[in-house]
Write an enzyme that holds these catalytic residues in place. Structure first.
Site, PDB file in Angstrom:
ATOM      1  N   GLU A  57       4.241   3.747   6.234  1.00 41.89           N
ATOM      2  CA  GLU A  57       4.288   2.865   7.271  1.00 41.89           C
ATOM      3  C   GLU A  57       6.009   2.599   8.063  1.00 41.89           C
ATOM      4  O   GLU A  57       6.310   2.732   7.279  1.00 41.89           O
ATOM      5  CB  GLU A  57       4.096   1.155   5.916  1.00 41.89           C
ATOM      6  N   LYS A 130      -2.680  -3.424  11.459  1.00 47.46           N
ATOM      7  CA  LYS A 130      -2.467  -4.385  10.027  1.00 47.46           C
ATOM      8  C   LYS A 130      -3.003  -5.423  10.417  1.00 47.46           C
ATOM      9  O   LYS A 130      -3.206  -6.405  11.323  1.00 47.46           O
ATOM     10  CB  LYS A 130      -0.904  -4.563   9.475  1.00 47.46           C
ATOM     11  N   CYS A 169      -0.402  -0.902   4.328  1.00 47.30           N
ATOM     12  CA  CYS A 169       0.284  -1.955   3.083  1.00 47.30           C
ATOM     13  C   CYS A 169      -0.237  -2.865   2.432  1.00 47.30           C
ATOM     14  O   CYS A 169      -1.282  -3.204   1.571  1.00 47.30           O
ATOM     15  CB  CYS A 169       2.137  -2.069   3.187  1.00 47.30           C
TER      16      CYS A 169
HETATM   17  N1  LIG Z   1       5.103  -3.954   4.368  1.00 45.52           N
HETATM   18  C1  LIG Z   1       4.436  -4.478   3.754  1.00 45.52           C
HETATM   19  O1  LIG Z   1       3.230  -5.137   3.534  1.00 45.52           O
HETATM   20  C2  LIG Z   1       4.902  -4.833   2.078  1.00 45.52           C
HETATM   21  C3  LIG Z   1       3.433  -5.415   1.094  1.00 45.52           C
HETATM   22  C4  LIG Z   1       4.334  -6.261  -0.398  1.00 45.52           C
HETATM   23  O2  LIG Z   1       5.563  -5.708  -0.919  1.00 45.52           O
HETATM   24  C5  LIG Z   1       4.206  -6.503  -1.082  1.00 45.52           C
HETATM   25  O3  LIG Z   1       3.977  -6.753  -2.154  1.00 45.52           O
HETATM   26  O4  LIG Z   1       2.425  -6.981  -0.435  1.00 45.52           O
END
Ligand SMILES: NC(=O)CCC(=O)C(=O)O
Length: 298
Positions: A57, A130, A169
């Protein structure tokens, strides 16, 4: 470009085994340096036999709200999209499938956190925006929704290395998305990600293993390397998990490339040994208001 699967499962299973590379890139403030580094890591991974290469990402841009508009690319203006063009060129020149991590995408007035997938001919074959934006308060605070608009479509794509579901993510936290990908025939879900130090230690591996074991498929994550000078400290630990929830390969937090084997016959084996799909009791997992029923049983 198609973001929905069309090839049959029998086509997919012609490729039973292949090598995947997870390029845990160290991201600097200089976009051109990031692009050069990513290109080199992809080429090196292809030389080592990887057929599918996954990037992190936000690999072209340090993960910070103030950076996203500056590093963003409008993919319709190819001459102003050097990150996008590099991924396309290198996928074609190396003959590999590239799940191109994510970069900030500009589309009119909006920004998205977007993953582009390129086929072995260099064509864009899927684009995932996303879906679940990362807004967190507590020890670590971050508000992606200050910069980004959320995507509104799941992304599943047929590639030379099978049918792949894509998430970015925080999308990893939502079991429903992974279930949907499994239902639509994915044996692998790729999540470029950048978990932070607080949730990363506790949850990064746990949620990957949960998505894999619940759905009896492979889960691959790819994070940027940690940059201790950055405002958002990244956990790292890119990982490949197998369909039994087993960690097949993982890393620490420094720049590195993981090369590991995916063998889709393992999904088949796990599903035959433990046919969760058949054992599922969809008839009783209904989100209905049972208050009256519960009261009458008391
Ligand atoms: N960049 C993200 O989406 C981080 C996601 C994350 O750390 C989480 O705990 O969920």
């Amino acid at each position: 470009m198609a973001s929905s699967a069309s090839a049959s499962k029998s086509d997919q299973h012609q490729i039973a085994k292949f090598k995947i590379a997870l390029c845990q890139i160290s991201v600097s403030l200089d976009k051109n340096t990031n692009i050069d580094r990513a290109r080199k890591m992809i080429k090196d991974a292809a030389k080592m036999g990887a057929k599918l290469i996954v990037l992190p990402e936000m690999w072209n841009c340090p993960y910070a709200n103030e950076n996203f508009p500056i590093y963003a690319e409008d993919f319709d203006i190819r001459e102003l999209s050097p990150s996008f063009m590099m991924l396309s060129d290198v996928a074609r020149s190396e003959g590999v499938t590239v799940v191109g991590g994510s970069i900030p995408e500009r589309c009119g007035e909006r920004l998205y956190n977007t993953c582009c997938v390129f086929g072995t001919d260099g064509n864009l074959i899927a684009k995932h925006r996303k879906i679940h934006l990362f807004d967190l308060t507590g020890d670590v605070c971050f508000k992606e929704s200050e910069s980004f608009t959320a995507g509104n479509r799941p992304t599943i794509v047929d590639t030379d290395v099978g049918r792949i579901g894509i998430g970015i993510c925080h999308d990893l936290r939502f079991p429903e998305l992974a279930m949907l990908y499994r239902e639509r025939g994915a044996d692998l879900i790729c999540y470029p990600g950048a978990f932070n130090m607080s949730t990363g230690k506790l949850l990064w591996e746990l949620v990957q293993r949960a998505r894999a074991v619940d759905n009896q498929l492979f889960v691959a994550t790819c994070s940027p390397a940690r940059d201790s000078s950055g405002s958002y400290m990244i956990w790292g630990h890119s990982t490949l998990v197998g369909p039994f929830g087993e960690v097949i390969a993982t890393s620490e937090h420094q720049e590195t490339t993981i090369i590991a084997e995916i063998d889709y016959s393992m999904c088949q084996l796990r599903r035959e040994n433990l046919p969760l799909e058949k054992q599922k009791r969809g008839d009783i997992y209904q989100f209905v208001d049972c208050t009256n029923e519960l009261n009458s049983q008391q």
